[in-house]
Design a protein around this motif. Structure first.
Motif, PDB file in Angstrom:
ATOM      1  N   ARG A 275       7.988  -1.918   1.014  1.00 16.77           N
ATOM      2  CA  ARG A 275       6.688  -2.404   1.481  1.00 16.77           C
ATOM      3  C   ARG A 275       5.793  -1.264   1.958  1.00 16.77           C
ATOM      4  NH1 ARG A 275      10.344  -5.847   4.172  1.00 16.77           N
ATOM      5  NH2 ARG A 275       9.846  -4.877   6.182  1.00 16.77           N
ATOM      6  N   GLN A 276       6.420  -0.197   2.438  1.00 20.29           N
ATOM      7  CA  GLN A 276       5.675   0.948   2.970  1.00 20.29           C
ATOM      8  C   GLN A 276       6.170   2.232   2.302  1.00 20.29           C
ATOM      9  OE1 GLN A 276       3.163   0.670   5.032  1.00 20.29           O
ATOM     10  NE2 GLN A 276       3.366  -1.477   5.581  1.00 20.29           N
TER      11      GLN A 276
ATOM     12  N   GLU B 178       4.124 -10.137  -9.737  1.00 22.87           N
ATOM     13  CA  GLU B 178       4.055  -9.792  -8.314  1.00 22.87           C
ATOM     14  C   GLU B 178       4.237 -11.028  -7.445  1.00 22.87           C
ATOM     15  OE1 GLU B 178       0.367  -7.830  -7.782  1.00 22.87           O
ATOM     16  OE2 GLU B 178       0.969  -5.998  -8.832  1.00 22.87           O
TER      17      GLU B 178
ATOM     18  N   GLN C  77      11.383 -12.491  -2.409  1.00 20.74           N
ATOM     19  CA  GLN C  77      11.583 -11.801  -1.142  1.00 20.74           C
ATOM     20  C   GLN C  77      11.431 -12.748   0.040  1.00 20.74           C
ATOM     21  OE1 GLN C  77       9.059  -8.368  -0.920  1.00 20.74           O
ATOM     22  NE2 GLN C  77       9.843  -7.482  -2.825  1.00 20.74           N
TER      23      GLN C  77
ATOM     24  N   TRP D 127       7.215 -11.764  -4.806  1.00 20.16           N
ATOM     25  CA  TRP D 127       6.911 -12.110  -3.407  1.00 20.16           C
ATOM     26  C   TRP D 127       7.659 -13.373  -3.001  1.00 20.16           C
ATOM     27  CZ3 TRP D 127       4.565 -16.211  -0.834  1.00 20.16           C
ATOM     28  CH2 TRP D 127       4.218 -15.963   0.490  1.00 20.16           C
TER      29      TRP D 127
ATOM     30  N   TYR E 141      12.088  -2.116   3.895  1.00 16.52           N
ATOM     31  CA  TYR E 141      10.847  -1.685   4.545  1.00 16.52           C
ATOM     32  C   TYR E 141      10.146  -0.632   3.700  1.00 16.52           C
ATOM     33  CZ  TYR E 141       7.799   0.728   7.861  1.00 16.52           C
ATOM     34  OH  TYR E 141       6.715   1.320   8.466  1.00 16.52           O
TER      35      TYR E 141
END
Length: 281
Positions: free
Chosen positions: A258-259, A6, A13, A10, A255
């Motif tokens: 992330r959501q 993870e 990104q 991160w 997006y």
């Protein structure tokens, strides 16, 4: 192990695409050495030359006693109206996709080109009825020279498959063809410089539907300040100098990564797109 994965994702990104040195570097010592070197250099210069300069420009007196900004010859392109006018002129002279691709690759009026590895032009079928437009390439896109090939692109492929589409049935591009350093948000000036190219791109493709992926793409081509949550799910129109095309703004796949709870909203938008395509057939 999962936490390490993870963290690495991160970093990717966030635009961290280089490794650390094998040995630790004493940045504090480096800073002291640089300051000492600068002092020694200043001592050797005449007082008349010991003036403070900014990295990108310096002030010089212009007409009427006013000061103007003079770009320094540092290899950096400062976005300005002249660059926009040049882009407009160059884009208007292209009559085919290949001419447009060549013109963009040769264009030197946008500073983003100097830090990008690739000019990311497009992917998919230029004869498709539907054109998808994002904001700018990310790290994976910059490496491969194609739009939407990273994690967000993989999600986009699954979204298209859900309404029986794939890259052979759509055409994909971005507002900006060069990756901003560290995946930062492009400045309004950078966006305006690249706008003539994407508008000409639309005119050459002549799609029946445009899907605007994300707020930046929607705001730029719809010429609005409204956010994507207000714009998405409502049919709008992208107008260029020689064309007007029906457009659906929707959430960007990055997006949605992330959501994920908002995927249901994108699904509603996709169903509207599918309905229009089915009706047209």
């Amino acid at each position: 192990m999962s936490n390490k994965v993870e963290i690495m994702e991160w970093y990717i990104q966030a635009g961290v695409d280089i490794c650390l040195e094998d040995k630790p570097i004493d940045r504090f010592a480096q800073s002291l050495e640089e300051k000492s070197s600068q002092k020694d250099t200043r001592k050797e210069q005449p007082l008349s030359q010991q003036k403070e300069k900014t990295p990108l420009n310096r002030r010089s007196s212009g007409t009427g006693g006013q000061e103007r900004v003079v770009p320094m010859k540092s290899g950096v392109t400062v976005p300005d109206k002249a660059s926009v006018d040049t882009a407009v002129e160059i884009a208007a002279q292209t009559n085919t996709l290949e001419e447009l691709r060549t013109a963009i690759a040769a264009f030197e009026g946008c500073n983003l080109k100097r830090t990008a590895k690739s000019t990311v032009f497009a992917d998919g079928n230029p004869d498709a009825k539907i054109m998808l437009i994002g904001e700018a390439p990310g790290r994976d896109e910059d490496m491969q020279g194609l739009p939407f090939v990273g994690r967000a692109g993989q999600l986009l492929d699954r979204m298209l498959a859900a309404i029986e589409l794939d890259r052979n049935k759509v055409y994909i591009s971005n507002i900006i063809p060069w990756r901003p350093p560290g995946n930062r948000t492009p400045t309004p000036q950078e966006t305006e410089i690249c706008r003539p190219f994407i508008e000409r791109h639309i005119e050459l493709i002549q799609p029946e539907i445009i899907v605007l992926l994300g707020g930046s793409s929607a705001k730029t081509l719809l010429r609005t300040s409204d956010g994507i949550m207000r714009l998405r799910g409502k049919w709008s129109e992208v107008s260029t100098k020689h064309a007007a095309v029906r457009a659906m703004p929707t959430l960007h796949p990055a997006y949605l990564l992330r959501q994920p709870a908002h995927k249901r909203l994108s699904w509603q938008d996709l169903l509207q797109i599918k309905q229009v395509l089915d009706t047209a057939n």
